[in-house]
Design a protein around this motif. Sequence first.
Motif, PDB file in Angstrom:
ATOM      1  N   GLY A 210      79.032 -15.093 -12.056  1.00 24.06           N
ATOM      2  CA  GLY A 210      78.618 -16.334 -11.429  1.00 24.06           C
ATOM      3  C   GLY A 210      77.109 -16.476 -11.360  1.00 24.06           C
ATOM      4  N   GLU A 211      76.646 -17.637 -11.005  1.00 27.43           N
ATOM      5  CA  GLU A 211      75.217 -17.897 -10.885  1.00 27.43           C
ATOM      6  C   GLU A 211      74.646 -17.184  -9.660  1.00 27.43           C
ATOM      7  OE1 GLU A 211      74.656 -22.049 -10.734  1.00 27.43           O
ATOM      8  OE2 GLU A 211      75.385 -22.422 -12.788  1.00 27.43           O
ATOM      9  N   LYS A 212      73.336 -16.836  -9.763  1.00 22.14           N
ATOM     10  CA  LYS A 212      72.664 -16.158  -8.668  1.00 22.14           C
ATOM     11  C   LYS A 212      72.552 -17.083  -7.455  1.00 22.14           C
ATOM     12  CE  LYS A 212      68.457 -13.589  -7.602  1.00 22.14           C
ATOM     13  NZ  LYS A 212      67.142 -13.127  -8.127  1.00 22.14           N
ATOM     14  N   GLY A 213      72.923 -16.540  -6.314  1.00 25.53           N
ATOM     15  CA  GLY A 213      72.884 -17.353  -5.100  1.00 25.53           C
ATOM     16  C   GLY A 213      71.470 -17.526  -4.563  1.00 25.53           C
ATOM     17  N   ASP A 214      71.321 -18.401  -3.607  1.00 23.72           N
ATOM     18  CA  ASP A 214      70.023 -18.651  -2.971  1.00 23.72           C
ATOM     19  C   ASP A 214      69.627 -17.458  -2.106  1.00 23.72           C
ATOM     20  OD1 ASP A 214      69.966 -21.152  -4.125  1.00 23.72           O
ATOM     21  OD2 ASP A 214      70.988 -22.097  -2.428  1.00 23.72           O
ATOM     22  N   PRO A 215      68.305 -17.171  -1.999  1.00 21.16           N
ATOM     23  CA  PRO A 215      67.868 -16.063  -1.134  1.00 21.16           C
ATOM     24  C   PRO A 215      68.277 -16.310   0.307  1.00 21.16           C
ATOM     25  CG  PRO A 215      66.081 -16.810  -2.563  1.00 21.16           C
ATOM     26  CD  PRO A 215      67.183 -17.822  -2.679  1.00 21.16           C
ATOM     27  N   GLY A 216      68.653 -15.234   0.967  1.00 18.96           N
ATOM     28  CA  GLY A 216      69.020 -15.334   2.371  1.00 18.96           C
ATOM     29  C   GLY A 216      67.800 -15.456   3.268  1.00 18.96           C
ATOM     30  N   LEU A 217      68.031 -15.719   4.517  1.00 14.96           N
ATOM     31  CA  LEU A 217      66.959 -15.845   5.485  1.00 14.96           C
ATOM     32  C   LEU A 217      66.326 -14.479   5.752  1.00 14.96           C
ATOM     33  CD1 LEU A 217      68.661 -18.246   8.053  1.00 14.96           C
ATOM     34  CD2 LEU A 217      67.058 -18.836   6.215  1.00 14.96           C
ATOM     35  N   ILE A 218      65.014 -14.472   6.007  1.00 13.44           N
ATOM     36  CA  ILE A 218      64.317 -13.229   6.310  1.00 13.44           C
ATOM     37  C   ILE A 218      64.771 -12.720   7.668  1.00 13.44           C
ATOM     38  CG2 ILE A 218      62.055 -12.170   6.706  1.00 13.44           C
ATOM     39  CD1 ILE A 218      60.877 -14.283   4.872  1.00 13.44           C
TER      40      ILE A 218
END
Length: 274
Positions: free
Chosen positions: A96-104
């Motif tokens: 699958g496509e790379k997901g969005d970065p998570g919150l710091i």
Amino acid sequence: MSTRLLRLGHLLLTSILTAVCGSDSIPEGLRMLLGAVLLLLALPSHGQDTTTQGPGVLLPLPKGACTGWMAGIPGHPGHNGVPGRDGRDGTPGEKGEKGDPGLIGPKGDTGETGVTGAEGPRGFPGIQGRKGEPGEGAYVYRSAFSVGLETYVTVPNMPIRFTKIFYNQQNHYDGSTGKFYCNIPGLYYFAYHITVYMKDVKVSLFKKDKAMLFTYDQYQENNVDQASGSVLLHLEVGDQVWLQVYGEGERNGLYADNDNDSTFTGFLLYHDTN
């Protein structure tokens, strides 16, 4: 023909019972009774052993069929069978496509100080710095003199006038008075060497009208003798130092000529810093 009637009758009775009792409220016994009645309606008349294929055509019964038989009551539904084995794993799907970065996340606590590592290798010499500004030159304090006796005639209880000048560049020694005048406070060294002839000699070195050092030499007849002395003195500006014969003149054996000298010397070792 009997099969169609059987189906129609079954539907009719089921509709009536459903309207009266509801589809979920028909008693099991009534259902069984309904099934029996429908089977009886489907049975052929007594003695009938043929079936019709079409209008006016008779067909013989199947071989081995019983005439006048009656079906039994339907049994209860059987138990669920054992679950079958799991099927084979399917082939992996596409990535699958790379997901969005998570919150710091929140900042963690400071960890404990680690152990000091081993000393590393010595680095290369750095670049030479710029030349500094010229400093102030150190001032050299100078004060010195060295003088000799030109005549052996001296006056007792008076400063001996050494008028033969060897060195007196700062003019801190006055030949007219025979005294050294301090112009730079500090520590000084003084020394004298006396030629003794014809009489005994007793001289003293004075500082500010106080005798600081005495030297005595007894004359040996028909011989030239030597007497000397030296001392360190701390002087303040204006202090005076000189040599003089001690007594009334009976020990005034100082002597000087072209071959023999009597000298008086002094110089500054180091000046006061305060």
